[in-house]
Scaffold this motif. Structure first.
Motif, short mmCIF file in Angstrom:
data_model
loop_
_atom_site.label_atom_id
_atom_site.label_comp_id
_atom_site.label_asym_id
_atom_site.label_seq_id
_atom_site.Cartn_x
_atom_site.Cartn_y
_atom_site.Cartn_z
N LEU A 1 0.82 -1.21 0.00
CA LEU A 1 0.00 0.00 0.00
C LEU A 1 0.86 1.26 0.00
O LEU A 1 0.56 2.23 -0.72
CB LEU A 1 -0.94 -0.01 1.20
CG LEU A 1 -2.04 -1.07 1.19
CD1 LEU A 1 -2.81 -1.04 2.50
CD2 LEU A 1 -3.00 -0.87 0.01
N THR A 2 1.92 1.28 0.79
CA THR A 2 2.78 2.46 0.82
C THR A 2 3.50 2.66 -0.50
O THR A 2 3.71 3.80 -0.94
CB THR A 2 3.81 2.40 1.97
OG1 THR A 2 4.53 1.16 1.90
CG2 THR A 2 3.15 2.53 3.32
N ALA A 3 3.87 1.58 -1.16
CA ALA A 3 4.50 1.68 -2.48
C ALA A 3 3.55 2.34 -3.48
O ALA A 3 3.95 3.23 -4.24
CB ALA A 3 4.93 0.31 -2.97
N LEU A 4 2.29 1.92 -3.46
CA LEU A 4 1.30 2.51 -4.36
C LEU A 4 1.05 3.98 -4.03
O LEU A 4 0.93 4.83 -4.92
CB LEU A 4 -0.01 1.72 -4.27
CG LEU A 4 0.02 0.30 -4.84
CD1 LEU A 4 -1.21 -0.48 -4.38
CD2 LEU A 4 0.11 0.33 -6.37
N ALA A 5 1.00 4.28 -2.73
CA ALA A 5 0.79 5.66 -2.31
C ALA A 5 1.99 6.53 -2.68
O ALA A 5 1.84 7.70 -3.05
CB ALA A 5 0.53 5.72 -0.81
N LEU A 6 3.21 5.98 -2.57
CA LEU A 6 4.41 6.73 -2.96
C LEU A 6 4.42 6.98 -4.46
O LEU A 6 4.77 8.08 -4.91
CB LEU A 6 5.66 5.96 -2.53
CG LEU A 6 7.00 6.65 -2.82
CD1 LEU A 6 7.11 7.98 -2.06
CD2 LEU A 6 8.17 5.73 -2.46
N ILE B 1 -7.24 2.66 4.36
CA ILE B 1 -7.56 1.86 5.54
C ILE B 1 -9.02 2.08 5.95
O ILE B 1 -9.74 1.13 6.27
CB ILE B 1 -6.60 2.19 6.69
CG1 ILE B 1 -5.19 1.69 6.35
CG2 ILE B 1 -7.07 1.56 8.00
CD1 ILE B 1 -4.12 2.17 7.29
N ALA B 2 -9.46 3.32 5.89
CA ALA B 2 -10.86 3.63 6.24
C ALA B 2 -11.83 2.97 5.26
O ALA B 2 -12.97 2.66 5.63
CB ALA B 2 -11.06 5.14 6.25
N ALA B 3 -11.39 2.73 4.03
CA ALA B 3 -12.26 2.13 3.02
C ALA B 3 -12.51 0.64 3.27
O ALA B 3 -13.39 0.05 2.63
CB ALA B 3 -11.65 2.32 1.63
N HIS C 1 -3.89 -9.06 -4.53
CA HIS C 1 -4.94 -8.19 -5.05
C HIS C 1 -5.49 -7.33 -3.92
O HIS C 1 -5.60 -7.78 -2.77
CB HIS C 1 -6.09 -9.00 -5.63
CG HIS C 1 -5.75 -9.74 -6.89
ND1 HIS C 1 -6.11 -9.29 -8.14
CD2 HIS C 1 -5.09 -10.90 -7.09
CE1 HIS C 1 -5.69 -10.15 -9.06
NE2 HIS C 1 -5.05 -11.13 -8.44
N CYS C 2 -5.88 -6.11 -4.25
CA CYS C 2 -6.55 -5.24 -3.29
C CYS C 2 -7.60 -4.42 -4.02
O CYS C 2 -7.30 -3.77 -5.04
CB CYS C 2 -5.54 -4.33 -2.60
SG CYS C 2 -6.26 -3.34 -1.26
N GLY C 3 -8.82 -4.45 -3.52
CA GLY C 3 -9.92 -3.71 -4.14
C GLY C 3 -10.02 -2.30 -3.59
O GLY C 3 -10.92 -2.00 -2.80
N LEU C 4 -9.10 -1.43 -3.98
CA LEU C 4 -9.07 -0.07 -3.49
C LEU C 4 -10.18 0.78 -4.12
O LEU C 4 -10.70 0.42 -5.18
CB LEU C 4 -7.70 0.56 -3.79
CG LEU C 4 -6.52 -0.07 -3.04
CD1 LEU C 4 -5.20 0.44 -3.59
CD2 LEU C 4 -6.63 0.21 -1.55
N GLY D 1 -9.78 1.46 -7.71
CA GLY D 1 -9.79 0.32 -8.60
C GLY D 1 -9.03 -0.86 -8.00
O GLY D 1 -8.31 -0.71 -7.01
N GLU D 2 -9.18 -2.02 -8.61
CA GLU D 2 -8.48 -3.21 -8.12
C GLU D 2 -7.04 -3.20 -8.60
O GLU D 2 -6.75 -2.93 -9.77
CB GLU D 2 -9.19 -4.47 -8.63
CG GLU D 2 -8.54 -5.76 -8.15
CD GLU D 2 -9.23 -6.99 -8.71
OE1 GLU D 2 -8.51 -7.94 -9.10
OE2 GLU D 2 -10.48 -7.00 -8.76
N VAL D 3 -6.14 -3.51 -7.68
CA VAL D 3 -4.71 -3.54 -7.98
C VAL D 3 -4.20 -4.97 -7.83
O VAL D 3 -4.61 -5.69 -6.92
CB VAL D 3 -3.93 -2.63 -7.01
CG1 VAL D 3 -2.45 -2.62 -7.36
CG2 VAL D 3 -4.48 -1.22 -7.05
N ALA D 4 -3.29 -5.38 -8.72
CA ALA D 4 -2.69 -6.71 -8.65
C ALA D 4 -1.18 -6.56 -8.72
O ALA D 4 -0.65 -5.88 -9.60
CB ALA D 4 -3.19 -7.59 -9.78
N ILE D 5 -0.47 -7.20 -7.78
CA ILE D 5 0.99 -7.15 -7.72
C ILE D 5 1.51 -8.57 -7.51
O ILE D 5 1.08 -9.26 -6.58
CB ILE D 5 1.47 -6.25 -6.56
CG1 ILE D 5 1.01 -4.82 -6.76
CG2 ILE D 5 2.99 -6.32 -6.42
CD1 ILE D 5 1.33 -3.90 -5.58
N PRO D 6 2.43 -9.06 -8.34
CA PRO D 6 3.02 -10.38 -8.10
C PRO D 6 3.65 -10.42 -6.72
O PRO D 6 4.41 -9.52 -6.34
CB PRO D 6 4.08 -10.51 -9.21
CG PRO D 6 3.62 -9.58 -10.29
CD PRO D 6 2.97 -8.43 -9.57
#
Length: 281
Positions: free
Chosen positions: A131-136, A212-214, A234-237, A240-245
């Protein structure tokens, strides 16, 4: 010693207990390495050793380490960790989880128990790391002059482009990024980064708070139970949905993190950016 096949693993599904047949033993220095048919233990991945191995017990003995092993089909020599001579997942090889103990494990069938508290803390650290990588990536999006591959949310993927090391910690992580000439040639603007770091960190943390609130769902897509199956996080943010190996372990929802705080630190010569992530349940 001939191994009948690759170890089947249950940790992607969150398993922390199991019972399995012993299929082999190998020496690990002056310790003992036990291989079973199926295990809930997550071993250290020697190719990208970001998440530490699980701890716990096997046959009542403490597991002091858990490593990846490989043996060629029909062969007898089990190679461990960095001594494995082929790439992870190479056909014709069996890939193994080796549970290391100080003494020999008794019996032909054993109970395996993972330390749940440690697993939960490492899972929290790994989920927060993604999550922090995506936020960065989002916070640094305006610093790119050229187009580079995007992450799952459509932002320039600074994390995958610049990362040199990642370490998952209990309830946290540490990621190091190289800001050298190669990254600048790809279009990243590093000028003024030191002055902007507080604002960038604030944008990262604001986005983390919203995610986190979501209470976004998190899950692992696994094509099989073999150790080397290529798994995806996978994370359903909300965006949108994100997928990372990813081959690690994770929590099942972002809300279970409680809170996540990222801090950014630039090296004295400006050549490295380190992100420290801390989970506060």
């Amino acid at each position: 010693m001939e191994i009948g096949g690759s170890t089947l693993v249950g940790y992607p599904a969150g398993e922390v207990r199991g019972r399995s047949a012993v299929v082999g033993t190998v020496p690990v220095g002056d310790r003992y390495g036990t291989i079973v048919a199926e295990t809930p233990f997550h071993p250290l991945d020697h190719t990208w050793p970001d998440q530490p191995a699980d701890e716990g017990t096997i046959g009542g003995l403490a597991v002091v380490d858990c490593v990846t092993g490989a043996v060629e089909e029909g062969g007898e020599t089990v190679h461990l960790g960095g001594d494995i001579p082929v790439r992870r997942g190479t056909p014709g090889w069996n890939w193994l989880v080796v549970h290391v103990t100080d003494g020999p494990v008794p019996g032909r069938e054993v109970e395996l128990v993972v330390d749940e508290a440690r697993r939960r803390a490492l899972s929290a650290g790994h989920t927060a790391c993604h999550l922090t990588a995506l936020a960065l990536n989002a916070a640094l999006a305006g610093r790119w002059r050229k187009e580079i591959p995007a992450d799952g949310l459509g932002h320039p993927d600074f994390d995958q482009t610049a990362i040199t090391s990642s370490r998952i910690l209990p309830d946290g992580s540490q990621d190091v990024y190289r800001l050298g000439k190669s990254l600048r040639r790809k279009g990243f603007t590093a000028e003024g980064l030191a002055e902007d770091l507080p604002e960038i960190a604030q944008r990262v943390n604001d986005r983390l708070k919203a995610w986190i609130a979501a209470d976004a769902p998190v899950w692992i897509d696994s094509p099989g139970s073999e150790l080397t199956a290529r798994r995806t996080w996978h994370c359903g943010l909300p965006e949108g949905e994100v997928a990372i190996p990813c081959g690690g372990t994770h929590l099942s929802r972002t809300s279970r993190l409680g809170s996540v705080t990222a801090t950014l630190e630039l090296s004295g010569d400006g050549s490295e950016l380190t992100m420290h992530t801390v989970v506060g349940h």
